[in-house]
Write a protein that holds these residues in place. Structure first.
Motif, PDB file in Angstrom:
ATOM      1  N   GLY A 145       0.244  -2.398  -7.028  1.00  0.00           N
ATOM      2  CA  GLY A 145      -0.391  -1.547  -8.015  1.00  0.00           C
ATOM      3  C   GLY A 145       0.579  -1.097  -9.093  1.00  0.00           C
ATOM      4  N   ARG A 146      -0.017  -0.605 -10.187  1.00  0.00           N
ATOM      5  CA  ARG A 146       0.754  -0.009 -11.288  1.00  0.00           C
ATOM      6  C   ARG A 146      -0.005   1.217 -11.765  1.00  0.00           C
ATOM      7  NH1 ARG A 146       0.571   0.230 -16.775  1.00  0.00           N
ATOM      8  NH2 ARG A 146      -1.260  -1.125 -16.916  1.00  0.00           N
ATOM      9  N   ARG A 147       0.612   2.378 -11.645  1.00  0.00           N
ATOM     10  CA  ARG A 147      -0.056   3.604 -12.066  1.00  0.00           C
ATOM     11  C   ARG A 147      -0.052   3.701 -13.586  1.00  0.00           C
ATOM     12  NH1 ARG A 147       1.689   8.930  -9.180  1.00  0.00           N
ATOM     13  NH2 ARG A 147      -0.330   9.507 -10.025  1.00  0.00           N
ATOM     14  N   THR A 148      -1.219   4.024 -14.142  1.00  0.00           N
ATOM     15  CA  THR A 148      -1.357   4.141 -15.592  1.00  0.00           C
ATOM     16  C   THR A 148      -1.263   5.579 -16.065  1.00  0.00           C
ATOM     17  OG1 THR A 148      -3.768   4.250 -15.367  1.00  0.00           O
ATOM     18  CG2 THR A 148      -2.794   2.081 -15.728  1.00  0.00           C
ATOM     19  N   SER A 149      -1.076   6.512 -15.158  1.00  0.00           N
ATOM     20  CA  SER A 149      -0.913   7.917 -15.532  1.00  0.00           C
ATOM     21  C   SER A 149       0.275   8.483 -14.780  1.00  0.00           C
ATOM     22  CB  SER A 149      -2.177   8.718 -15.200  1.00  0.00           C
ATOM     23  OG  SER A 149      -2.410   8.722 -13.798  1.00  0.00           O
ATOM     24  N   GLY A 150       0.805   9.544 -15.299  1.00  0.00           N
ATOM     25  CA  GLY A 150       1.959  10.162 -14.657  1.00  0.00           C
ATOM     26  C   GLY A 150       2.846  10.811 -15.694  1.00  0.00           C
ATOM     27  N   PHE A 208       8.200   3.267   3.904  1.00  0.00           N
ATOM     28  CA  PHE A 208       8.514   4.660   3.596  1.00  0.00           C
ATOM     29  C   PHE A 208      10.005   4.885   3.720  1.00  0.00           C
ATOM     30  CE2 PHE A 208       7.742   4.419   8.118  1.00  0.00           C
ATOM     31  CZ  PHE A 208       8.715   5.226   8.681  1.00  0.00           C
ATOM     32  N   ARG A 209      10.481   5.832   2.935  1.00  0.00           N
ATOM     33  CA  ARG A 209      11.913   6.150   2.951  1.00  0.00           C
ATOM     34  C   ARG A 209      12.165   7.304   3.901  1.00  0.00           C
ATOM     35  NH1 ARG A 209      14.636   4.178  -1.484  1.00  0.00           N
ATOM     36  NH2 ARG A 209      16.467   4.694  -0.229  1.00  0.00           N
ATOM     37  N   VAL A 239      -2.300   4.572   6.987  1.00  0.00           N
ATOM     38  CA  VAL A 239      -2.703   3.214   6.620  1.00  0.00           C
ATOM     39  C   VAL A 239      -4.059   2.882   7.234  1.00  0.00           C
ATOM     40  CG1 VAL A 239      -2.165   0.767   6.941  1.00  0.00           C
ATOM     41  CG2 VAL A 239      -0.381   2.348   6.214  1.00  0.00           C
ATOM     42  N   VAL A 240      -4.224   3.167   8.516  1.00  0.00           N
ATOM     43  CA  VAL A 240      -5.497   2.875   9.190  1.00  0.00           C
ATOM     44  C   VAL A 240      -6.636   3.639   8.526  1.00  0.00           C
ATOM     45  CG1 VAL A 240      -6.773   3.147  11.345  1.00  0.00           C
ATOM     46  CG2 VAL A 240      -4.424   2.276  11.385  1.00  0.00           C
ATOM     47  N   ALA A 241      -6.392   4.910   8.181  1.00  0.00           N
ATOM     48  CA  ALA A 241      -7.428   5.716   7.547  1.00  0.00           C
ATOM     49  C   ALA A 241      -7.804   5.171   6.171  1.00  0.00           C
ATOM     50  CB  ALA A 241      -6.962   7.167   7.430  1.00  0.00           C
ATOM     51  N   ALA A 242      -6.805   4.721   5.395  1.00  0.00           N
ATOM     52  CA  ALA A 242      -7.076   4.195   4.053  1.00  0.00           C
ATOM     53  C   ALA A 242      -7.834   2.881   4.107  1.00  0.00           C
ATOM     54  CB  ALA A 242      -5.757   4.014   3.300  1.00  0.00           C
ATOM     55  N   LEU A 243      -7.602   2.083   5.137  1.00  0.00           N
ATOM     56  CA  LEU A 243      -8.217   0.759   5.228  1.00  0.00           C
ATOM     57  C   LEU A 243      -9.574   0.763   5.929  1.00  0.00           C
ATOM     58  CD1 LEU A 243      -5.137  -1.455   6.209  1.00  0.00           C
ATOM     59  CD2 LEU A 243      -6.099  -1.086   3.930  1.00  0.00           C
ATOM     60  N   ARG A 244      -9.869   1.815   6.682  1.00  0.00           N
ATOM     61  CA  ARG A 244     -11.071   1.798   7.524  1.00  0.00           C
ATOM     62  C   ARG A 244     -12.351   1.431   6.745  1.00  0.00           C
ATOM     63  NH1 ARG A 244     -10.587   6.450   9.622  1.00  0.00           N
ATOM     64  NH2 ARG A 244      -9.427   5.726  11.461  1.00  0.00           N
ATOM     65  N   PRO A 245     -12.648   2.078   5.611  1.00  0.00           N
ATOM     66  CA  PRO A 245     -13.899   1.716   4.918  1.00  0.00           C
ATOM     67  C   PRO A 245     -13.900   0.293   4.385  1.00  0.00           C
ATOM     68  CG  PRO A 245     -12.596   3.256   3.612  1.00  0.00           C
ATOM     69  CD  PRO A 245     -11.966   3.206   4.952  1.00  0.00           C
ATOM     70  N   TRP A 246     -12.725  -0.224   4.061  1.00  0.00           N
ATOM     71  CA  TRP A 246     -12.661  -1.584   3.513  1.00  0.00           C
ATOM     72  C   TRP A 246     -12.774  -2.628   4.613  1.00  0.00           C
ATOM     73  CZ3 TRP A 246     -13.534  -1.492  -1.391  1.00  0.00           C
ATOM     74  CH2 TRP A 246     -13.203  -0.333  -2.105  1.00  0.00           C
ATOM     75  N   CYS A 247     -12.261  -2.314   5.780  1.00  0.00           N
ATOM     76  CA  CYS A 247     -12.455  -3.231   6.913  1.00  0.00           C
ATOM     77  C   CYS A 247     -13.936  -3.324   7.274  1.00  0.00           C
ATOM     78  CB  CYS A 247     -11.651  -2.749   8.117  1.00  0.00           C
ATOM     79  SG  CYS A 247      -9.859  -2.902   7.929  1.00  0.00           S
ATOM     80  N   LEU A 299       0.829  -1.204   0.000  1.00  0.00           N
ATOM     81  CA  LEU A 299       0.000   0.000   0.000  1.00  0.00           C
ATOM     82  C   LEU A 299       0.864   1.256   0.000  1.00  0.00           C
ATOM     83  CD1 LEU A 299      -2.858   1.215   0.202  1.00  0.00           C
ATOM     84  CD2 LEU A 299      -2.617   1.121   2.694  1.00  0.00           C
ATOM     85  N   ASP A 300       0.611   2.125  -0.971  1.00  0.00           N
ATOM     86  CA  ASP A 300       1.241   3.446  -1.033  1.00  0.00           C
ATOM     87  C   ASP A 300       0.221   4.443  -0.514  1.00  0.00           C
ATOM     88  OD1 ASP A 300       2.425   5.847  -1.594  1.00  0.00           O
ATOM     89  OD2 ASP A 300       2.636   5.506  -3.753  1.00  0.00           O
ATOM     90  N   VAL A 301       0.424   4.970   0.691  1.00  0.00           N
ATOM     91  CA  VAL A 301      -0.583   5.842   1.296  1.00  0.00           C
ATOM     92  C   VAL A 301      -0.655   7.201   0.611  1.00  0.00           C
ATOM     93  CG1 VAL A 301      -0.459   4.704   3.546  1.00  0.00           C
ATOM     94  CG2 VAL A 301       1.056   6.641   3.053  1.00  0.00           C
ATOM     95  N   GLN A 302       0.351   7.546  -0.186  1.00  0.00           N
ATOM     96  CA  GLN A 302       0.287   8.796  -0.921  1.00  0.00           C
ATOM     97  C   GLN A 302      -0.650   8.693  -2.123  1.00  0.00           C
ATOM     98  OE1 GLN A 302       4.339   9.837  -1.886  1.00  0.00           O
ATOM     99  NE2 GLN A 302       4.688  10.762   0.126  1.00  0.00           N
ATOM    100  N   HIS A 303      -0.820   7.490  -2.630  1.00  0.00           N
ATOM    101  CA  HIS A 303      -1.719   7.268  -3.766  1.00  0.00           C
ATOM    102  C   HIS A 303      -2.591   6.039  -3.497  1.00  0.00           C
ATOM    103  CE1 HIS A 303       1.915   9.289  -5.453  1.00  0.00           C
ATOM    104  NE2 HIS A 303       1.005  10.047  -6.021  1.00  0.00           N
ATOM    105  N   PRO A 304      -3.421   6.068  -2.449  1.00  0.00           N
ATOM    106  CA  PRO A 304      -4.266   4.903  -2.174  1.00  0.00           C
ATOM    107  C   PRO A 304      -5.271   4.711  -3.310  1.00  0.00           C
ATOM    108  CG  PRO A 304      -4.919   6.762  -0.813  1.00  0.00           C
ATOM    109  CD  PRO A 304      -3.662   7.171  -1.497  1.00  0.00           C
TER     110      PRO A 304
END
Length: 309
Positions: free
Chosen positions: A276-281, A198-199, A234-242, A168-173
């Motif tokens: 994941g693989r981003r298709t734009s950028g 994270f770095r 991470v917790v915020a990104a996963l909350r609705p899916w949990c 999971l990349d929290v910058q681009h969930p």
């Protein structure tokens, strides 16, 4: 018949392993399986085609052998076969519109890990649907935890599945990526392990004229603020899916390090790795992305690459 699982075969052991993995996945989804073999006419027969056979005959035989093998192992599964006269990449990318495409990986190399092959690599980079890469030699038993008393997992269906790991990349969930991982864990009745790496910036260097550098440079230490921020995201990104998948046990791991290295380590005993693989950028043309590219070459379990914006 609509099939939302498609597997590409080419007669190799890797593609046969992919075909059987795809058959299990189709059974888990309650749908059919399409087995696709792409071939092309050449001015002169390819060297692997026997002298007494045409390229078309050889292509038909390759497809039939794969389909027969899957039918024997999965007698109740609905299977269709598709022989396509086209370039393999174009044919497989078009076939991937059935929602999930499964391809074989050539196995583990001595240095680089997985040997993907140019076709698999280009399909992953171009597909707009999730693509799964399965290494040669994978069996149904490999998806399950070790069975007790030496009994093979296929002989004891209740043997639990290995966990699903999500990078999971929290910058681009991404909703598509997260939902795929949760759904995969739910279908297997297993846990989902979510990993975020994270770095951290290197420590400021001292004046070399005043301080003698150590013989072995020390690794940067993740500050508590960076770690806490990552855990919160991470917790915020996963909350609705949990909440949507309440039966899926979820664990979160947030750590400093290179994402690909952390994911490969986390997936050592997993049944599936989802990235994941981003298709734009900013990059031009189709590309896999550095993290997906690295884990495809080094992860020991099947890897799903989910494209997203």
């Amino acid at each position: 018949m609509f099939c939302n699982v498609v597997v590409g075969v080419d007669g190799s052991p890797a593609s046969l392993a992919a075909a059987h993995w795809a058959a299990h996945e189709a059974s888990r989804r309650g749908t059919g399986l399409a087995v696709v073999h792409a071939w092309r006419r050449h001015p002169h027969p390819a060297p692997y085609v026997p002298m007494d056979r045409t390229e078309h005959d050889w292509a038909e035989q390759t497809l039939r052998d794969a389909v027969d093998s899957v039918r024997v192992a999965h007698p109740g599964l609905r299977i269709v076969d598709r022989l396509v006269c086209d370039a393999p990449v174009a044919a497989l990318v078009a076939a991937a519109e059935a929602e999930l495409l499964v391809l074989g990986s050539l196995g583990m190399g001595r240095v680089s890990g997985f040997v993907m092959g140019s076709v698999s690599q280009r399909v992953v980079a171009r597909s707009t649907w999730p693509v799964v890469l399965v290494r040669a030699g994978l069996t149904a038993a490999g998806e399950h935890l070790p069975a007790a008393h030496g009994v093979a997992p296929e002989e004891t269906p209740e043997t639990p599945y290995r966990a699903v790991v999500l990078g999971l990349d929290v910058q681009h969930p991404c909703d598509e990526l997260i939902e795929f991982a949760f759904d995969a864990a739910r279908r297997r009745g297993t846990a989902l392990r979510v990993v975020h790496a994270f770095r951290t910036p290197p420590r400021p260097a001292s004046d070399p004229s005043l301080v003698t550098p150590p013989a072995v440079p020390s690794a940067p230490v993740a500050g508590p603020e960076a770690l806490a921020a990552g855990e919160h995201a991470v917790v915020a990104a996963l909350r609705p899916w949990c909440e949507k998948y309440p039966t899926v046990p979820v664990t979160e791991t947030v750590t400093a390090g290179r994402a690909a290295t952390v994911l490969v380590h986390a997936a050592r005993d997993a049944g599936l790795l989802v990235v994941g693989r981003r298709t734009s950028g900013g990059r031009l043309g189709a590309h896999t992305g550095p993290v997906a590219h690295a884990v495809l070459h080094h992860a020991a379990c099947p890897v799903v690459v989910v494209p997203h914006v």
